[in-house]
Write an enzyme that holds these catalytic residues in place. Sequence first.
Site, short mmCIF file in Angstrom:
data_model
loop_
_atom_site.label_atom_id
_atom_site.label_comp_id
_atom_site.label_asym_id
_atom_site.label_seq_id
_atom_site.Cartn_x
_atom_site.Cartn_y
_atom_site.Cartn_z
N VAL A 103 4.77 -5.18 -4.77
CA VAL A 103 5.84 -5.18 -3.77
C VAL A 103 5.87 -6.55 -3.10
CG1 VAL A 103 6.69 -4.11 -1.64
CG2 VAL A 103 5.54 -2.71 -3.38
N ASP A 112 -3.16 -7.11 -7.80
CA ASP A 112 -4.55 -7.49 -8.13
C ASP A 112 -4.77 -7.11 -9.59
OD1 ASP A 112 -5.67 -8.18 -5.30
OD2 ASP A 112 -4.52 -6.35 -5.06
N GLU A 166 -0.56 -3.76 -9.21
CA GLU A 166 -0.57 -4.86 -10.18
C GLU A 166 -0.72 -6.21 -9.50
OE1 GLU A 166 2.89 -4.52 -12.63
OE2 GLU A 166 2.02 -2.85 -13.79
N ARG A 180 -3.87 -10.21 3.80
CA ARG A 180 -4.27 -11.57 4.19
C ARG A 180 -3.09 -12.42 4.68
NH1 ARG A 180 -8.23 -10.78 0.22
NH2 ARG A 180 -10.33 -11.20 1.02
N HIS A 216 0.84 -1.20 0.00
CA HIS A 216 0.00 0.00 0.00
C HIS A 216 0.88 1.26 0.00
CE1 HIS A 216 -2.72 -2.96 2.20
NE2 HIS A 216 -3.49 -2.57 1.20
P1 AMP Z 1 -6.36 -3.92 -0.54
O1 AMP Z 1 -6.23 -3.13 0.72
O2 AMP Z 1 -5.84 -5.31 -0.45
O3 AMP Z 1 -7.73 -3.80 -1.17
O4 AMP Z 1 -5.38 -3.21 -1.58
C1 AMP Z 1 -5.48 -1.85 -1.86
C2 AMP Z 1 -4.59 -1.54 -3.04
O5 AMP Z 1 -3.24 -1.88 -2.73
C3 AMP Z 1 -4.97 -2.32 -4.30
O6 AMP Z 1 -4.84 -1.47 -5.44
C4 AMP Z 1 -3.95 -3.42 -4.31
O7 AMP Z 1 -3.68 -3.92 -5.62
C5 AMP Z 1 -2.74 -2.70 -3.76
N1 AMP Z 1 -1.77 -3.66 -3.22
C6 AMP Z 1 -2.02 -4.62 -2.29
N2 AMP Z 1 -0.91 -5.36 -2.09
C7 AMP Z 1 0.04 -4.87 -2.92
C8 AMP Z 1 1.41 -5.20 -3.19
N3 AMP Z 1 2.03 -6.21 -2.58
N4 AMP Z 1 2.08 -4.47 -4.11
C9 AMP Z 1 1.47 -3.45 -4.76
N5 AMP Z 1 0.18 -3.08 -4.55
C10 AMP Z 1 -0.51 -3.78 -3.64
#
Ligand code: AMP
Length: 311
Positions: free
Chosen positions: A187, A161, A159, A198, A48
């Site tokens: 990342v 997701d 990327e 998760r 994030h």
């Molecule tokens: P989430 O909180 O899981 O809904 O993710 C919020 C945003 O952070 C989404 O655009 C995800 O694709 C991005 N995101 C989550 N994990 C990663 C990661 N390891 N690397 C890059 N972006 C991420």
Amino acid sequence: MTESRQGNGRALDVVASVADARARVAGWRRDGDSVGLVPTMGALHDGHMALVAAARAECDRVVVSIFVNPMQFNRQGDLETYPRDEAADHLLLRAQSVDLIYAPTPEVMYPPGFASRVSVAGLDDCLCGRTRPGHLTGVCTVVAKLLTQTQPNRAYFGEKDYQQLLVIQRMVRDLDLPPLIRPVPTVRAADGLALSSRNANLDASQRAKAARLYQVLGEVEQRGRLDPPKDSRQVPLYNGDSAAAWRSALAWGRDALLQAGFEKIDYLELRHAETLESLQMAAPPARLFVAAWLGATRLIDNLAIDPRRPK
Ligand code: AMP
């Protein structure tokens, strides 16, 4: 609205209503400042933070939304066990000089009588769309709302997701939503595992096994991709040999994940990186996509196939 001063003298506001979020952003834009939105579900990590850093680099003001969106969870248990840590999230965002946290409640996002849905036909009926019915519709609906609620110049998505990113790009194009969508590379932890909120639900033994997910993607790529041509100006030949190599590489990959301790594989597939069409061989641009389970935790990842990368 709560407000606290950050080390750099800027204020970090936390707002929960649409009117407050919109008024804040509108004020900045009236002053000529550009605004970046980073939508999240909280339990923030360095993935994030890469989105926040990308927004910080391009925009005068950065808004991070934190909303665990019930509409995108197709299993009630997953929603209940989704990690949450508001205090830690606020500390991290303060350290990154974020200007505004928008943290609406489910009642603000979905007031009584809420009945609309946004879905992207075609892109959302495969991969996670097939194995998590309704998930991508829930994502599109909330992202459409977040974009119209906050009205940023740019919005940042990971990327990690990848299907979600494609679906959002298509939705924004189809509905003429004004913000530019900015992709940010995945990342990873030192062992290759994509950072994910998760991951906090994995025990030590599952966490050790989880590293195989990305390693197996890399090994499938090595097995499926034919040797690149000696002349780097030529594109590799895609033929029956290539299709057979991918078929056996993907079968090997599924088996390798099961051997590594993943209990269930939702998919391990090669698809077109823009249309998500199923591919028999990796005619570019192609991407590998995987979703697999360790206990009650479902992990996803993806890998771009670069036909010219040395093997
Ligand atoms: P989430 O909180 O899981 O809904 O993710 C919020 C945003 O952070 C989404 O655009 C995800 O694709 C991005 N995101 C989550 N994990 C990663 C990661 N390891 N690397 C890059 N972006 C991420």
